[in-house]
Motif scaffolding. Structure first.
Motif, short mmCIF file in Angstrom:
data_model
loop_
_atom_site.label_atom_id
_atom_site.label_comp_id
_atom_site.label_asym_id
_atom_site.label_seq_id
_atom_site.Cartn_x
_atom_site.Cartn_y
_atom_site.Cartn_z
N GLU A 107 0.86 -1.20 0.00
CA GLU A 107 0.00 0.00 0.00
C GLU A 107 0.89 1.25 0.00
O GLU A 107 1.98 1.21 0.61
N VAL A 108 0.44 2.32 -0.65
CA VAL A 108 1.20 3.58 -0.62
C VAL A 108 0.26 4.74 -0.89
O VAL A 108 -0.70 4.61 -1.66
N LYS A 109 0.51 5.85 -0.18
CA LYS A 109 -0.23 7.10 -0.45
C LYS A 109 0.83 8.17 -0.77
O LYS A 109 1.81 8.30 -0.03
N GLU A 133 -1.17 -0.92 -12.16
CA GLU A 133 -2.46 -1.59 -12.39
C GLU A 133 -2.25 -2.91 -13.13
O GLU A 133 -2.84 -3.93 -12.81
N ALA A 134 -1.32 -2.90 -14.09
CA ALA A 134 -1.03 -4.14 -14.86
C ALA A 134 -0.50 -5.23 -13.93
O ALA A 134 -0.60 -6.42 -14.24
N GLU A 138 -4.62 -1.65 -7.11
CA GLU A 138 -5.87 -0.87 -7.20
C GLU A 138 -5.50 0.58 -6.93
O GLU A 138 -4.86 0.89 -5.92
N ILE A 139 -5.88 1.48 -7.87
CA ILE A 139 -5.46 2.89 -7.77
C ILE A 139 -6.68 3.76 -7.43
O ILE A 139 -7.71 3.65 -8.06
N HIS A 147 -3.84 6.91 -3.73
CA HIS A 147 -3.82 5.82 -2.75
C HIS A 147 -3.81 4.53 -3.57
O HIS A 147 -4.74 4.24 -4.31
N ILE A 148 -2.71 3.77 -3.46
CA ILE A 148 -2.56 2.55 -4.27
C ILE A 148 -2.41 1.35 -3.34
O ILE A 148 -1.68 1.42 -2.35
#
Ligand code: EPZ
Length: 422
Positions: A107-109, A133-134, A138-139, A147-148
């Motif tokens: 996770e990353v913001k 995404e590939a 989830e973006i 937020h990914i």
């Protein structure tokens, strides 16, 4: 705000030592997040972007110790997976923290990357987001941050529709610990990329083909951490070579890698700029006159966009007309207004092409540095110009050039720093 005060014209001579590459350092620092072990980085340049990157690392929970050009980083545990916007917004390369955080924490913001004028909205990150995404991420795009999330990144096949240096490096870092294999196509080939891959492979990663347009990464469970010696900064090397040619000075550039600036050196040959090279040095002889030569910026090994603005100053001293065509970035010719104010004869044909007629006399002016490459260009122009030049906003120059005024004074330049560091 601090500024440089420069008296010109300058006749320079002596030796100048190149520092470690900013654009290698700004990737290996976040890459330390990929391992729980301690990484030792040697030849780390003491520049503002590196300071911000190390502050970001500490903010994420890394232990950082630094002694001159040597730095040790260990990320035993992450304290969070969100980039401090105040720090991340100071430099575009903060985007390089996204992939390793995603790979390690899932996770990353982070805010939209900032940095210089180039770092504003004109520096998209769509290719990073599509790549993540590939790999199954989830973006979520919020008001002013991303937020990914990705439980576990999965190997994929990904074609870069635009060649992107940091995009290539980000996807390598994302793929190193992913499940399965990743094949990246239409990759950038800048020397900083094989340098990063070679380090990761020494630590147990499996990256094949870095430095070519197709890179294959076999995901592994974990990687160790070890020693990383930062390669010489090829943009500093080219910048100092252009400074020597433009001021008709004899300068020896040491601790550099001449083969990383073959594009410039082959143009110098056509322009009549004399030089000699060794394994790790380059000596430019004082040129009597310089022939004009048209350039088009290209991805490596073509003419680097980061040398476009210094080259444009050189073109003001060439005997004839030169066309400079900037193909990589929008807005990267904006600085030519400043050169025109100093007396250069420049015609803006369109937002990507300028014609420079030379040789013209330049005159000292009060200037403001919009980004680090235009900033160093102003210093070169000031050292050619007649009279005093003041350059404001020199944080932008300190972002990428360690002790630039100190190193230039050693060559005989009359340059001093004034004002506060804030
Ligand atoms: C790296 O920037 C360098 N920065 C830049 O140096 C350098 O000018 C550039 O490569 C080109 O050589 C670092 O390595 C930290 P790109 P990067 O992605 O990777 C478009 C300096 O002064 N693009 O290769 O950000 C982009 O708009 C800096 O040291 C997308 O469209 O550049 C540009 O037109 C300035 N979408 C083109 O690709 C994306 O998602 C090439 O940019 C990413 C990029």
């Amino acid at each position: 705000m601090s500024k440089f005060i420069i008296q010109g014209p300058a006749k320079l001579s002596g030796e100048i030592e190149v520092r470690g590459a900013k654009n290698a350092a700004l990737k290996i620092i976040p890459a330390a997040i990929l391992s729980r072990e301690k990484i030792t980085i040697n030849n780390l340049p003491d520049i503002e972007d590196v300071n911000r990157a190390l502050e970001l690392m500490e903010d994420l929970g890394a232990e950082v110790s630094r002694q001159n050009g040597r730095c040790e980083i260990q990320v035993s545990e992450l304290s969070k997976n969100e980039l401090n916007p105040g720090l991340a917004n100071k430099f575009r390369a903060s985007i390089m923290f996204a992939a390793p955080l995603l790979a390690r924490a899932g996770e990353v913001k982070f805010p939209h990357p900032g940095g210089c004028v180039l770092g504003a909205a004109t520096r998209p990150i769509d290719l990073f987001l599509e790549g993540f995404e590939a790999m199954g991420a989830e973006i979520k795009e919020k008001e002013d941050y991303y937020h990914i999330k990705a439980k576990k990144l999965k190997g994929c096949e990904y074609f870069f529709t635009t060649v992107t240096v940091t995009g290539t490096e980000a996807m390598i870092m994302a793929a190193v610990l992913a499940e399965g294999d990743t094949v990246l196509k239409n990759c950038a080939m800048e020397p900083e990329i094989p340098a990063l891959a070679e380090y990761l492979n020494r630590q147990g990663a499996r990256v094949i083909g870095a430095g070519t347009p197709t890179i294959k990464i076999e995901g592994v469970k974990e990687i160790k951490a070890g020693q990383f010696n930062i390669i010489p900064d090829r943009i500093e090397t080219g910048t100092f070579a252009i400074l020597a040619a433009a001021t008709k000075s004899e300068i020896k550039i040491t601790n550099c890698e001449p083969k990383h600036i073959e594009s410039l050196l082959n143009i110098f040959k056509k322009q009549g700029v004399k030089f000699e090279t060794g394994d790790d040095w380059l000596k430019i002889s004082a040129a009597k006159s310089i022939k004009p030569y048209n350039i088009k910026t290209r991805e490596y090994p073509g003419f680097p966009t980061d040398l476009q603005s210094p080259y444009t100053v050189l073109a003001t001293q060439a005997n004839g007309s030169s066309l400079v065509h900037e193909t990589i970035y929008e807005r990267r010719l904006l600085f030519t207004d400043m050169l025109a104010q100093m007396g250069a004869d420049i015609i803006m044909c369109d937002p990507h092409r300028v014609v420079i007629n030379g040789p013209t006399k330049l005159y000292g002016r009060k200037l403001t540095s919009p980004d680090l490459r235009a900033g160093i260009t102003m210093i070169i122009a000031a050292l050619i110009a007649e009279g005093q030049t003041e350059i404001d906003n020199i944080y932008q120059i300190d972002r990428g050039y360690e002790d630039i005024d100190g190193r230039l004074r050693k060559l005989g330049a009359d340059i001093r720093r004034e004002g506060t560091l804030l």
